[in-house]
Each structure stands twice: as structure tokens, then as C-alpha cells.
Design an enzyme around this catalytic site. Structure first.
Site, mmCIF file in Angstrom:
data_model
loop_
_atom_site.group_PDB
_atom_site.id
_atom_site.type_symbol
_atom_site.label_atom_id
_atom_site.label_comp_id
_atom_site.label_asym_id
_atom_site.label_seq_id
_atom_site.Cartn_x
_atom_site.Cartn_y
_atom_site.Cartn_z
ATOM 1 N N GLU A 125 -6.663 4.800 7.738
ATOM 2 C CA GLU A 125 -6.365 6.210 7.448
ATOM 3 C C GLU A 125 -7.540 6.882 6.758
ATOM 4 O O GLU A 125 -7.779 8.080 6.935
ATOM 5 C CB GLU A 125 -5.060 6.316 6.623
ATOM 6 C CG GLU A 125 -3.848 6.061 7.528
ATOM 7 C CD GLU A 125 -2.641 5.464 6.850
ATOM 8 O OE1 GLU A 125 -2.554 5.472 5.606
ATOM 9 O OE2 GLU A 125 -1.753 4.970 7.572
ATOM 10 N N SER A 160 3.258 -2.342 10.330
ATOM 11 C CA SER A 160 4.704 -2.454 10.540
ATOM 12 C C SER A 160 5.275 -3.825 10.163
ATOM 13 O O SER A 160 6.158 -4.339 10.842
ATOM 14 C CB SER A 160 5.064 -2.094 11.988
ATOM 15 O OG SER A 160 4.727 -0.736 12.245
ATOM 16 N N HIS A 201 -9.526 1.405 4.778
ATOM 17 C CA HIS A 201 -8.244 1.527 5.486
ATOM 18 C C HIS A 201 -8.414 2.482 6.662
ATOM 19 O O HIS A 201 -9.155 3.462 6.575
ATOM 20 C CB HIS A 201 -7.162 2.027 4.521
ATOM 21 C CG HIS A 201 -5.799 1.959 5.118
ATOM 22 N ND1 HIS A 201 -5.330 2.914 5.987
ATOM 23 C CD2 HIS A 201 -4.820 1.022 5.013
ATOM 24 C CE1 HIS A 201 -4.111 2.567 6.371
ATOM 25 N NE2 HIS A 201 -3.780 1.426 5.801
ATOM 26 N N ASN A 247 0.875 -1.182 0.000
ATOM 27 C CA ASN A 247 0.000 0.000 0.000
ATOM 28 C C ASN A 247 0.908 1.227 0.000
ATOM 29 O O ASN A 247 1.517 1.535 1.007
ATOM 30 C CB ASN A 247 -0.884 -0.050 1.252
ATOM 31 C CG ASN A 247 -1.691 1.214 1.445
ATOM 32 O OD1 ASN A 247 -1.791 2.046 0.553
ATOM 33 N ND2 ASN A 247 -2.285 1.360 2.624
ATOM 34 N N GLY A 263 2.472 2.038 10.833
ATOM 35 C CA GLY A 263 3.453 3.117 10.713
ATOM 36 C C GLY A 263 4.151 3.469 12.015
ATOM 37 O O GLY A 263 4.837 4.474 12.106
ATOM 38 N N LYS A 309 0.159 4.324 -0.294
ATOM 39 C CA LYS A 309 -0.403 5.544 0.316
ATOM 40 C C LYS A 309 -0.120 6.761 -0.583
ATOM 41 O O LYS A 309 -0.187 6.639 -1.804
ATOM 42 C CB LYS A 309 0.140 5.703 1.737
ATOM 43 C CG LYS A 309 -0.054 4.410 2.553
ATOM 44 C CD LYS A 309 0.199 4.549 4.009
ATOM 45 C CE LYS A 309 -0.075 3.205 4.681
ATOM 46 N NZ LYS A 309 0.059 3.269 6.131
ATOM 47 N N GLU A 358 -5.682 -4.982 10.405
ATOM 48 C CA GLU A 358 -4.623 -4.012 10.675
ATOM 49 C C GLU A 358 -4.911 -3.279 11.983
ATOM 50 O O GLU A 358 -5.698 -2.328 12.001
ATOM 51 C CB GLU A 358 -4.554 -2.982 9.536
ATOM 52 C CG GLU A 358 -4.243 -3.587 8.189
ATOM 53 C CD GLU A 358 -3.652 -2.552 7.238
ATOM 54 O OE1 GLU A 358 -2.564 -2.800 6.736
ATOM 55 O OE2 GLU A 358 -4.263 -1.490 7.045
HETATM 56 P P1 PGA Z 1 2.812 0.095 7.650
HETATM 57 O O1 PGA Z 1 1.360 0.362 6.993
HETATM 58 O O2 PGA Z 1 3.331 -1.175 7.067
HETATM 59 O O3 PGA Z 1 3.622 1.295 7.260
HETATM 60 O O4 PGA Z 1 2.603 -0.002 9.139
HETATM 61 C C1 PGA Z 1 0.452 -0.689 6.796
HETATM 62 C C2 PGA Z 1 -0.824 -0.174 6.182
HETATM 63 O O5 PGA Z 1 -1.267 0.917 6.540
HETATM 64 O O6 PGA Z 1 -1.438 -0.833 5.308
#
Ligand code: PGA
Length: 252
Positions: A97, A213, A95, A9, A173, A11, A167
Site C-alpha cells: 500500500e 487475507s 508494504h 498490521n 484485503g 493500517k 504478500e
Molecule cells: P489483509 O492485509 O490481511 O487484510 O489481506 C494484509 C496486509 O496488508 O498486511
């Protein structure tokens, strides 16, 4: 047997040229990875160019969001048909976010999901609890709400076409990964919800990815869990080296 998926992903990262260059480099890695499917989710602006570069390869292309209407007066939104037209086969929905930054609700997740399915896209539906919810002991309750509302009204055949991504929001992140056991517990619960809602066979076949992560050095431990069918990766999917290492994970 559930075929694992390693999905990147991206982003709000990568220009069109950077995204195309990345896909050119990752194509041979995906080609030699017999054990998993590879998906990348570039920003909207790079979708068509990436899909063109990935055509005929084993790299599938996902969008990061989708509107539920076929077309209309929705400034800034993109329809399922437009995603297919750009060459997408997958789309990430719900997601955290989007839930945080754009007030995404389970009901909107549900509308997007149905529209994506109707357009023949493979949805990757994200669920997961916040730190406050986990610390209050509400993880399973939150997952149940997101699952039941987000997937409301789906038939078993619809359900067989989706991918779920668990998630935990506190792990995204932050460098804080859920332990493989913590992740597996949530995955088991999601599979149990799937069994109750859609049946034994569907629950056995649904692919549940872990996200938060995931890095080359922890992917093997996560993938060693029978419940974990792949990873949805943010940060570590942005560099060719680390994404290649993720695709070439070894269980253990
Ligand atoms: P990350 O993000 O691997 O940077 O923690 C995962 C995601 O948001 O899909």
C-alpha cells in the site's frame, strides 16, 4: 528452529483509546502463546500509548513506515529514532500500500531498511507481486528484483536481524488467499535468494511471513507449510477474537 511471528498490521484503523484497549485484551493471549512472537502495528498516533500499555508484556510494537533520515525538513515523516523513542521495536517497510499510494520504490525501501537497522529496529520488509505480474508468469522475477534492490548492501549480520513478509498484492484485503502451496513456492524462492546472497546459515534462519487475507480458518493450513514462518495480518488483526485465534493457531 525459526520462531514464528504473528503480526497485526492495523493500517489506518483505531483511535488511541481503541488501540490501547485492544492491547490490554491481547496481552494475556500473547503471554500464554509460547510458540510464537506477537507484534502489532498501530498507526503513528497510537504508537506511544500502545507501547506504554504493552511494556513488560510479550506484545511487540511496530510502526508501519519510517523515514531514512535521522531528522530534517520532511513534512509528515517520522524518523527511526522517533519510533524507538515512542517504544517501537519493529517497523514494517515497503508494504504494497505504501508502494502503490506513495510511489515507494525498491531503492527507498533499501534506504528505510538501512536506517531502521542502524537505529536498532527490527524491519519487516514486504515483497510481493501484483495480479498482472502473476498472470504474466513474472512472480519470481518480481520477487528477485524486490529482494536484490530492497536488500542491497546489507551484510549477513544485518540480514540476520530482519523479517521478510511475502504478500501477493492480489491477496491483500481481497479475501483471495494464496494457497499454502503457492505461498510456499514463493517463500522457497526467497530463501534461495537469501542463500545465494547471504549464505546457507542465514537462509535457514530468516523468518518469512505470509500476508494476504490470512484468517483464523486458513492460518493452520498456511502454518503447516514448513516454509511459512508466520503471518502479517491486516483485516483479521483488528478484532480481539480473530487476532487471538490467529495467535493460537494450530498447524494443520
Ligand atoms: P489483509 O492485509 O490481511 O487484510 O489481506 C494484509 C496486509 O496488508 O498486511
Amino acid at each position: 528452529m525459526r520462531r514464528p511471528v504473528i503480526a497485526g498490521n492495523w493500517k489506518m484503523y483505531k483511535t488511541i483509546a481503541e488501540a490501547v484497549d485492544f492491547v490490554e485484551k491481547i496481552k494475556p493471549v500473547a503471554e500464554s502463546a509460547e510458540h510464537c512472537e506477537v507484534v502489532v502495528a498501530p498507526p503513528f498516533t497510537a504508537l506511544a500509548a500502545v507501547a506504554k500499555a504493552a511494556k513488560g508484556s510479550k506484545v511487540a510494537v511496530a510502526a508501519q513506515d519510517v523515514h531514512w533520515d535521522k531528522e530534517g525538513a520532511h513534512t509528515g515523516d517520522v524518523s527511526p529514532l522517533m519510533l524507538s523513542d515512542a517504544g517501537c521495536t519493529h517497523v514494517i517497510i515497503g508494504h504494497s500500500e505504501r508502494r502503490q499510494d506513495h510511489a515507494e520504490t525498491d531503492d527507498l525501501v533499501n534506504r528505510r531498511l538501512k536506517a531502521a537497522l542502524a537505529a536498532g529496529l527490527t524491519p519487516i520488509v514486504c515483497v510481493g507481486e501484483t495480479l498482472v505480474e502473476r498472470e504474466a508468469g513474472r512472480t519470481l522475477e518480481v520477487l528477485e528484483r524486490q529482494f536484490l534492490r530492497g536488500l542491497a548492501g546489507l551484510t549477513s549480520s544485518d540480514f540476520s536481524r530482519i523479517i521478510i513478509a511475502y504478500e501477493p498484492v492480489w491477496a491483500i484485503g481481497t479475501g483471495r488467499t494464496a494457497t499454502p502451496e503457492m505461498a510456499a513456492e514463493s517463500h522457497r524462492y526467497l530463501r534461495e535468494l537469501a542463500r545465494r546472497q547471504f549464505g546457507q546459515e542465514e537462509a535457514g534462519a530468516i523468518r518469512i511471513l505470509y500476508g494476504g487475507s490470512v484468517k483464523p480458518d486458513n492460518v493452520g493450513g498456511l502454518m503447516a507449510q514448513e516454509e511459512i514462518d508466520g503471518a502479517l495480518v491486516g483485516g483479521a488483526s483488528l478484532k480481539v477474537d480473530s487476532f487471538s485465534a490467529l495467535i493460537q493457531y494450530r498447524r494443520g
